[in-house]
Design a protein around this motif. Structure first.
Motif, PDB file in Angstrom:
ATOM      1  N   TRP A  25      -2.441 -14.596  -6.133  1.00 36.69           N
ATOM      2  CA  TRP A  25      -2.152 -13.231  -6.549  1.00 36.69           C
ATOM      3  C   TRP A  25      -2.122 -13.104  -8.062  1.00 36.69           C
ATOM      4  O   TRP A  25      -1.857 -14.069  -8.777  1.00 36.69           O
ATOM      5  N   LYS A  26      -2.359 -11.903  -8.517  1.00 33.50           N
ATOM      6  CA  LYS A  26      -2.138 -11.500  -9.915  1.00 33.50           C
ATOM      7  C   LYS A  26      -0.785 -10.787  -9.943  1.00 33.50           C
ATOM      8  O   LYS A  26      -0.225 -10.434  -8.901  1.00 33.50           O
ATOM      9  N   LYS A  32       2.661  -4.644  -6.414  1.00 37.18           N
ATOM     10  CA  LYS A  32       2.374  -3.806  -5.247  1.00 37.18           C
ATOM     11  C   LYS A  32       3.188  -4.259  -4.035  1.00 37.18           C
ATOM     12  O   LYS A  32       3.748  -3.433  -3.311  1.00 37.18           O
ATOM     13  N   ALA A  33       3.278  -5.568  -3.833  1.00 39.33           N
ATOM     14  CA  ALA A  33       4.009  -6.102  -2.685  1.00 39.33           C
ATOM     15  C   ALA A  33       5.501  -5.818  -2.755  1.00 39.33           C
ATOM     16  O   ALA A  33       6.176  -5.773  -1.726  1.00 39.33           O
ATOM     17  N   GLN A  37       6.775  -1.028 -10.321  1.00 35.54           N
ATOM     18  CA  GLN A  37       5.780  -0.697 -11.339  1.00 35.54           C
ATOM     19  C   GLN A  37       5.312  -1.998 -11.995  1.00 35.54           C
ATOM     20  O   GLN A  37       6.126  -2.878 -12.299  1.00 35.54           O
ATOM     21  N   ALA A  38       4.013  -2.130 -12.215  1.00 35.81           N
ATOM     22  CA  ALA A  38       3.475  -3.336 -12.854  1.00 35.81           C
ATOM     23  C   ALA A  38       4.090  -3.554 -14.227  1.00 35.81           C
ATOM     24  O   ALA A  38       4.366  -4.702 -14.607  1.00 35.81           O
ATOM     25  N   ILE A  59      11.182  -9.880  -4.981  1.00 31.16           N
ATOM     26  CA  ILE A  59      10.137 -10.796  -5.451  1.00 31.16           C
ATOM     27  C   ILE A  59      10.121 -12.051  -4.594  1.00 31.16           C
ATOM     28  O   ILE A  59       9.062 -12.492  -4.144  1.00 31.16           O
ATOM     29  N   ALA A  60      11.296 -12.635  -4.365  1.00 34.44           N
ATOM     30  CA  ALA A  60      11.371 -13.844  -3.536  1.00 34.44           C
ATOM     31  C   ALA A  60      10.793 -13.578  -2.151  1.00 34.44           C
ATOM     32  O   ALA A  60       9.984 -14.367  -1.642  1.00 34.44           O
ATOM     33  N   SER A  61      11.180 -12.471  -1.558  1.00 30.58           N
ATOM     34  CA  SER A  61      10.698 -12.123  -0.226  1.00 30.58           C
ATOM     35  C   SER A  61       9.180 -11.962  -0.214  1.00 30.58           C
ATOM     36  O   SER A  61       8.497 -12.457   0.696  1.00 30.58           O
TER      37      SER A  61
END
Length: 85
Positions: A25-26, A32-33, A37-38, A59-61
C-alpha cells in the motif's frame, strides 16, 4: 537524543510505514482504509502531529494488527536502534 515520547512516536510512524509497504500500500491506500484525510495521515507519519489513540486503533486494524502488536513492534524497533524514518 529525544525523549521517550517523541522516540516512540517516531518508531510507531516508522513501523506503520513499514507495515504499509509490506502489504503493498501507499499512504493514500492506508488513509482510504481508515477513512482519514491523506493530509492528516501524512502529518501523523511525518511527526508533525502525535497520533491520537482512535487513529492509532484504526491504523492498526487496517493493517491487520492489534494496537498491542503494532506498539510492540515499534517498541522493538526503538530498542534495536533501528532507524525511524
Amino acid at each position: 537524543m529525544g525523549t521517550y515520547g517523541s522516540d516512540i512516536q517516531s518508531a510507531i510512524a516508522a513501523e506503520i510505514k513499514a507495515e504499509t509497504a509490506a502489504i503493498g500500500w501507499k499512504q493514500a491506500d492506508l488513509a482510504k482504509a481508515t477513512n482519514m484525510q491523506a493530509s492528516t495521515l501524512h502529518r501523523y507519519l511525518s511527526g508533525a502531529r502525535d497520533i491520537p489513540m482512535p487513529a492509532f486503533a484504526g491504523i492498526a486494524s487496517a493493517l491487520g494488527l492489534s494496537m498491542v502488536e503494532l506498539a510492540q513492534r515499534a517498541e522493538r524497533r526503538l530498542e534495536s536502534g533501528e532507524e525511524a524514518s
